[in-house]
Design an enzyme around this catalytic site. Structure first.
Site, mmCIF file in Angstrom:
data_model
loop_
_atom_site.group_PDB
_atom_site.id
_atom_site.type_symbol
_atom_site.label_atom_id
_atom_site.label_comp_id
_atom_site.label_asym_id
_atom_site.label_seq_id
_atom_site.Cartn_x
_atom_site.Cartn_y
_atom_site.Cartn_z
ATOM 1 N N ASP A 135 0.871 -1.173 0.000
ATOM 2 C CA ASP A 135 0.000 0.000 0.000
ATOM 3 C C ASP A 135 0.911 1.228 0.000
ATOM 4 O OD1 ASP A 135 -2.128 1.696 -0.056
ATOM 5 O OD2 ASP A 135 -3.201 0.764 1.606
HETATM 6 C C1 NOJ Z 1 -3.926 4.032 0.005
HETATM 7 C C2 NOJ Z 1 -5.118 3.139 0.115
HETATM 8 O O1 NOJ Z 1 -5.107 2.444 1.334
HETATM 9 C C3 NOJ Z 1 -5.234 2.139 -1.031
HETATM 10 O O2 NOJ Z 1 -6.463 1.481 -0.931
HETATM 11 C C4 NOJ Z 1 -5.072 2.813 -2.348
HETATM 12 O O3 NOJ Z 1 -5.214 1.880 -3.397
HETATM 13 C C5 NOJ Z 1 -3.721 3.503 -2.383
HETATM 14 N N1 NOJ Z 1 -3.659 4.491 -1.324
HETATM 15 C C6 NOJ Z 1 -3.437 4.164 -3.728
HETATM 16 O O4 NOJ Z 1 -4.213 5.271 -3.893
#
Ligand code: NOJ
Length: 742
Positions: free
Chosen positions: A283
């Site tokens: 993430d």
């Molecule tokens: C953080 C989020 O937790 C995740 O779900 C997302 O895909 C990413 N950022 C990218 O934007």
């Protein structure tokens, strides 16, 4: 066998062989390419950066990043979208020594141009075809806009509505959540990856992110292995079985180990036991966050821990880019480990056809045509209608009478557009979002529709109430649109108080005091607590954030042009104090059987245990009668299956759809089982007076669970079978005995 049948059977037998041959072909291309790659180039494939802020229209990337892309130091980008921008970035990557194309990822969560209901809302449809179609449309649009990969579906089970991200998932239940995970993956990826209207799906966030302590985003997760395997992992497994190309790990620690550095999750379970062939992306910044967790000493250590634990691509931590080469030299990371990660990523680039044509998703004419396809709006309306849940309807308040002469539409969200879209909107056509007011005006025929906003969602005064009350007083019926704004749920939007914000409850009270029937339409990305409204409103429609066609969907339901059929995919508590609350309650030795008697029972002295609205609840404008339950055999050996059947009749005056639900309880087991577990559901449409026999097949698999050794299986003994219209509205019961294996 006829000639045709023989050919079909032959084709079916050949398919896996052909697929196997294609796999081998790609593997050999990957291997050939990797033989030419330097360690730095390999590391580059694991580095993902965001465009967004520093990616200008088609050209504005800053010089440093552009140089990195040109020299093969970037494998993937997120937040670069649209044909012009993705083309420009791809052109840079193709200048690198080995011309390896970039992968463009994006959070296409519930639509791209056409905005569908937020995922929790869609889940209330319990309609796998509609949900798959929603993802299909999103994929068509996103892929036409240069995107190869969506960071969806989020398949995190969530039982704590304080957590803002409940909005992005399928709710609280593993069985329903698994079905929805499959539908979404199929929708995004279409028939096969590599088609230009398909995008790679991402099952996220691996794992157990939805169980953050106290519902606080990014917080730790502490849970038993059984809970993990039974409740939180099944939707991931379902997504994998449906072919999900990628997984994203999560920010949280799981029993002390950050998911990003968790080799039990990623190596043992995902890539080991489950044999996952795709790749894992971290993430955003979650590799770096292992330092803050106190699990890695610095970014170099975090890079080592992430890749060794099976996290392949680094989203925005710059950990591998800066340190991985050095760790290969020092032996902290084996070349074999790096190669495996790179191989997984390159495989997907080949599978998508990007080496044949890096611009195959970047055709400006297609982008224009697909984003304007009117059938996408029709699909959004279809899902939005199916996602609305009629929580309450008294005295025939709904559907609105065609004879009503004056309808007052009131409230902070009555004419909202942005809020109807919900969070995670990529390229939504905001000007074309149909507001609730607009939808009602379009459906009201000759009735006069008046409007007063009265206050904002968060307003803390009642200055606008007098005008709203006067408007209501002149009307035959009031439609009040209240709730949360779009940005009160989603990432980092946890709340400790999930009642209606601002003075909205007071506004309801003022309108109710006029004596007019008040129909409440509630918008939110999570279950809210609204006890006074639940007690006093004449009708309540829970609309979630219904998307581009939201106003039309709401109006269709209010006027009865669409008979609501949505059912809650998550429990609505009476208070925050009851959280976490699920219908699948674990057992207790002191269950409350009479809510008035909680002395030394597992209850509260200031609240009943039951939720405000239970999982599976949702009303219709017609009524359904359940009768005549039979089970084909009272006993079953582990290799057999039985059929549970019953009659469902539409006993009302309108045609309608009922979502029938099958629950069971394993009465005695080596691990005490929940009091109820969803094990089946069907959506059945019946005309007035029509009756149908409904069948569910029950086999050993359905009776299975993870025992204390984490072995999946069913134990001999008695099972209670329950069929109903909601988890708290069981209409029929049966019994089944599973015989011991011989
Ligand atoms: C953080 C989020 O937790 C995740 O779900 C997302 O895909 C990413 N950022 C990218 O934007």
């Amino acid at each position: 066998m006829t000639m045709k049948k023989t050919t079909l059977a032959l084709a079916a037998a050949l398919l896996p062989l052909l697929a196997g041959a294609q796999d081998a072909q790609i593997e050999s291309k990957v291997a050939a390419l990797m033989r030419q790659m330097t360690v730095a180039e390999k590391v580059g494939q694991l580095h993902q950066i965001s465009g967004g802020l520093h990616t200008g229209p088609a050209s504005g990337e800053d010089a440093r990043t552009q140089a990195d892309i040109r020299s093969g130091k970037v494998g993937s980008m997120l937040n670069v979208k649209g044909v012009a921008d993705t083309r420009a970035m791809q052109a840079l990557a193709l200048q690198s020594r080995l011309h390896i194309p970039l992968l463009f990822g994006q959070d296409v969560i519930h639509g791209y141009r056409t905005v569908f209901p937020v995922p929790l809302g869609e889940s209330a449809s319990w309609d796998m075809e509609a949900i798959e179609q929603s993802a299909r449309v999103a994929a068509r649009e996103a892929s036409a806009a240069g995107i190869h990969w969506t960071f969806a579906p989020m398949v995190d089970i969530a039982r704590d509505p304080r957590w803002g991200r409940v909005m992005e998932g399928a709710g609280e239940d593993a069985f329903l959540g698994s079905a929805i995970a499959r539908a979404r993956v199929h929708g995004f990826q279409g028939k096969r990856l590599g088609a230009t209207d398909a995008v790679m799906a991402t099952a996220k966030h691996f794992a157990a992110y939805g169980a953050a302590l106290a519902g606080r985003d990014y917080n730790a997760v502490d849970m038993s292995q059984q809970q993990l395997f039974e409740v939180y992992l099944p939707p991931f497994k379902a997504a994998l079985d449906a072919g999900a190309a990628t997984f994203m790990n999560s920010f949280n620690t799981l029993n002390g180990v950050p998911a990003t550095g968790n080799s039990f999750l990623q190596r043992d379970v995902l890539k080991g036991r489950w044999n996952f062939k795709g790749f894992v992306v971290s993430d955003w910044g979650s590799v770096r966050e292992m330092v803050a967790h106190g699990y890695a000493s610095d970014l170099a250590d975090a890079s080592v821990k992430a890749i060794n634990a099976g996290s392949d691509m680094d989203m925005e931590s710059y950990a591998h880019l800066n340190y991985l080469e050095q760790s290969i030299k020092s032996g902290k990371v084996k070349m074999k480990t790096l190669d495996d990660a790179v191989r997984r990523i390159l495989y997907k680039k080949f599978e998508l056809g990007l080496f044949d044509d890096p611009y195959r998703f970047a055709d400006a004419a297609r982008e224009k045509a697909v984003l304007a396809d009117p059938s996408h709006r029709a699909a959004a309306l279809d899902v939005a209608q199916k996602s609305l849940v009629l929580l309450k309807n008294e005295g025939g308040a709904l559907p609105l009478s065609r004879d009503a002469k004056r309808i007052a539409v009131i409230g902070p969200l009555a004419d909202a557009r942005r809020d109807l879209e919900g969070g995670w909107v990529v390229e939504g056509d905001r000007a074309r979002v149909v507001s609730i007011l607009e939808g009602i005006r379009g459906h009201a025929g000759k009735a006069e529709v008046s409007y007063a906003q009265a206050c904002g969602v968060g307003c803390t005064n009642s200055d606008g109430f007098a005008d709203a009350v006067a408007t209501a007083a002149k009307a035959d019926v009031v439609v009040l649109a209240v709730g949360e704004t779009w940005d009160m749920s989603g990432e980092a939007k946890s709340r400790t108080d999930i009642t209606l914000p601002g003075h909205q409850e007071q506004l309801f009270a003022a309108l109710k005091a006029t004596g007019k029937p008040v129909v409440v339409v509630m918008l939110a990305g999570r279950p809210l607590v609204f006890n006074a409204i639940a007690d006093q409103a004449d009708a309540i429609v829970y609309a979630w954030f219904p998307g581009s066609e939201g106003g039309n969907a709401v109006a269709n339901v209010l006027f009865g042009d669409y008979n609501p059929s949505g059912k809650l995919p998550i429990t609505f508590p009476r208070s925050v104090g009851q959280i976490p609350l699920s219908y699948a309650q674990p057992s207790t030795g002191r269950p409350v059987t009479d809510e008035k008697d909680v002395v030394y029972k597992s209850g509260y002295i200031d609240s009943v245990n039951s939720p405000r609205y239970a999982f599976g609840h949702g009303l219709s404008y017609t009524s359904f009668k359940y009768s005549g339950l039979t089970v084909s055999s009272a006993e079953m050996s582990p290799s057999q299956q039985v059929t549970l059947s019953f009659d469902l009749a539409n006993t009302g005056k309108a045609e309608g759809t009922e979502i029938v639900q099958l629950y069971l309880r394993d009465m005695v087991a080596s691990v005490a089982r929940p009091v109820k577990e969803l094990k089946g559901f069907q959506k059945i449409h019946l005309l007035p007076g029509e009756q149908r026999r409904v069948n569910f097949t029950i086999d050993r698999e359905l009776l299975s669970f993870f025992n204390s050794q984490l072995v999946w299986g069913a134990e001999a003994g008695d099972f209670k079978l329950m069929v109903g219209s909601a988890s708290d509205d069981i209409r029929l019961e049966g019994a089944l005995k599973l015989l011991p294996a011989r």
